[in-house]
Design an enzyme around this catalytic site. Structure first.
Site, PDB file in Angstrom:
ATOM      1  N   GLU A  48      25.237 -44.590  20.105  1.00 42.44           N
ATOM      2  CA  GLU A  48      26.303 -43.660  20.477  1.00 42.44           C
ATOM      3  C   GLU A  48      27.348 -44.278  21.405  1.00 42.44           C
ATOM      4  O   GLU A  48      27.566 -43.809  22.540  1.00 42.44           O
ATOM      5  CB  GLU A  48      25.705 -42.384  21.100  1.00 42.44           C
TER       6      GLU A  48
ATOM      7  N   GLU B 269      19.992 -39.970  13.565  1.00 46.03           N
ATOM      8  CA  GLU B 269      19.633 -38.789  14.376  1.00 46.03           C
ATOM      9  C   GLU B 269      20.286 -37.546  13.800  1.00 46.03           C
ATOM     10  O   GLU B 269      21.440 -37.587  13.366  1.00 46.03           O
ATOM     11  CB  GLU B 269      20.143 -38.894  15.822  1.00 46.03           C
TER      12      GLU B 269
HETATM   13  C1  NOJ Z   1      21.828 -38.276  21.146  1.00 49.94           C
HETATM   14  C2  NOJ Z   1      21.083 -39.335  21.891  1.00 49.94           C
HETATM   15  O1  NOJ Z   1      21.068 -40.536  21.195  1.00 49.94           O
HETATM   16  C3  NOJ Z   1      19.696 -38.917  22.309  1.00 49.94           C
HETATM   17  O2  NOJ Z   1      19.284 -39.781  23.305  1.00 49.94           O
HETATM   18  C4  NOJ Z   1      19.694 -37.457  22.722  1.00 49.94           C
HETATM   19  O3  NOJ Z   1      18.480 -37.069  23.249  1.00 49.94           O
HETATM   20  C5  NOJ Z   1      20.038 -36.605  21.526  1.00 49.94           C
HETATM   21  N1  NOJ Z   1      21.320 -37.005  20.990  1.00 49.94           N
HETATM   22  C6  NOJ Z   1      20.094 -35.114  21.804  1.00 49.94           C
HETATM   23  O4  NOJ Z   1      21.106 -34.849  22.689  1.00 49.94           O
END
Ligand code: NOJ
Length: 429
Positions: A161, A335
């Protein structure tokens, strides 16, 4: 009558985690230090022992296999490997070798992230991502790991991210060092993009085999709040920062706006084999005052939301996958998930989002994985443990792993390599 939605053979089904959120005892990074200050984590918790995954990974992977998974994404904690600048800790490298052995033993294909939000304290003290040394240091770390872990890693994911790092640490000020300084944010954004290229090349040069390498971009689906030219322009600049800067930057090898003027960078162009995509929600943007001249409109009260306050918007997932087609690289969903106390909502969320993945594939997007965030409930950064993203609960003092109903919905799909007829009938209109 629901109809089964079949996925391509070899599709990867699994979950994603990050070291700091699940391992426990990540004492050498900036998050740990920040948590100890008190008052920085919304629910007053600290990462602490987390899910004790550092010690229980083998048991966790066995359970994931039982739950139908064939893959797993995890991150290497840089601050364990290089606790002081230039000093490598071989014992910690051995730890991750055992993690990889365990994944292979349980039939889970590993996806390994090198940077997932945490910085060793020594690096943070130098300015972290704003330091001009950042690309060199990340390149060195990536090369070291590629050499050490070798062909146990088929998939490397360089940075998790990228857009969140400057935005949360230097614009919103909700991640350490919790500053609000646009100039620093842009320095960080530039160094992160440079690091994406440098890490890719370092892995390629040091891995003894030919692993598949890519970044993990968390696209949001950006929409203007109205038809006015002002809102459209604001939405466009938000989209450029959040999506275009990274995607076009790597495709073309340039530092585009807002951190650069389009200058070319050696070694960045085409430095990806795949695109990792994280997707959670959409962003509705209006023109406003302030640094970037825009603001995000909160979702309507009657919309479906998560406990994070994020709107559930599966259509944006589809649109983002479709947008990625132009880059000509396979897409891996690294994710997607929901913070919720209502596991029924999670069941429905996951089926509805997989329908979008299926739809994207039908429309020519080469999507090859769906890694759900997350396996166990875990430490949700500045939100703490309050947010429940897991398919599996951790209960009581012994953190007993208890699969939720959504884990069985996921299992049914993973084992059938499809959204089955029954689930389509139950959850899809
Ligand atoms: C993005 C992140 O990569 C992760 O670390 C986080 O827990 C999740 N989204 C949920 O917010």
């Amino acid at each position: 009558m629901g109809e089964a939605l079949k996925f391509p053979d070899g599709f990867y089904w699994g979950t994603a985690t990050a070291s700091h959120q699940v391992e426990g005892g990540c004492r050498n990074n900036q998050w740990w230090a920040w948590e100890q200050e008190g008052g920085n984590i919304k629910d007053g918790t600290t990462s602490g022992i987390a899910c004790d995954h550092y010690n229980r990974f083998d048991e966790d992977f066995a359970l994931q296999r039982e739950l139908g998974h064939n893959s797993h994404r995890f991150s290497i904690e840089w601050s364990r490997i290089e606790p002081e600048e230039g000093r490598w800790d071989g014992k910690e490298v051995d730890h991750y070798k055992r993690v990889l052995e365990s994944l292979h033993k349980h039939g889970l294909t590993p996806f390994v992230t090198l940077h997932h939000f945490t910085n060793p304290i020594w690096f943070e003290d130098q300015g972290g991502w704003t330091s001009p040394k950042a690309p060199d240091l990340l390149e060195r770390f990536a090369g070291h790991m590629a050499k050490e872990l070798g062909d146990a890693v088929p998939f490397w994911l360089t940075i998790n991210e990228p857009p969140v790092l400057p935005a949360a640490s230097y614009i919103a000020g909700v991640h350490p060092p919790a500053k609000r300084d646009f100039r620093l944010a842009m320095k960080a954004a530039k160094n992160i993009l440079l690091s994406l290229g440098r890490m890719h090349n370092a892995i390629r040069a040091n891995a003894p085999h030919k692993p598949i390498i890519g970044p993990v971009i968390n696209m949001t689906y950006v929409m203007p709040a109205s038809d006015s030219d002002d809102d459209k322009e604001a939405a466009q600049s938000f989209d450029q920062y959040w999506n275009g800067y990274w995607l076009d930057g790597i495709r073309d090898g340039i530092i585009g706006p807002p951190a650069g003027d389009g200058e070319s960078v050696d070694g960045l162009k085409g430095a990806w084999d795949i695109i990792g995509l994280n997707y959670y929600s959409r962003s509705v943007i209006a023109k406003a005052g302030g640094v970037m001249g825009l603001r995000q409109i909160p979702p309507p009260m009657d919309s479906e939301r998560s406990t994070m306050g994020w709107e559930v918007y599966p259509e944006g997932f589809y649109q983002n996958m479709l947008r990625l087609k132009q880059y000509g690289k396979p897409v891996y969903i690294t994710e997607n998930g929901i913070g919720t106390d209502d596991d029924g909502q999670r069941c429905s969320y996951v089926v509805r989002h997989l329908r979008e993945v299926h739809r994207a594939i039908q429309n020519g997007v080469d999507v090859r994985s769906y890694l759900h965030w997350s396996s166990t409930d875990n430490f949700e950064w500045a939100e703490g443990y309050r947010q429940k993203f897991g398919l599996i609960a951790t209960e009581g003092d012994d953190l007993k792993r208890v699969p939720k109903p959504s884990a069985y919905v996921f299992k049914e799909m993973a084992e059938a390599n499809a959204v089955t007829e029954g689930l389509a009938e139950q959850y899809l209109e």
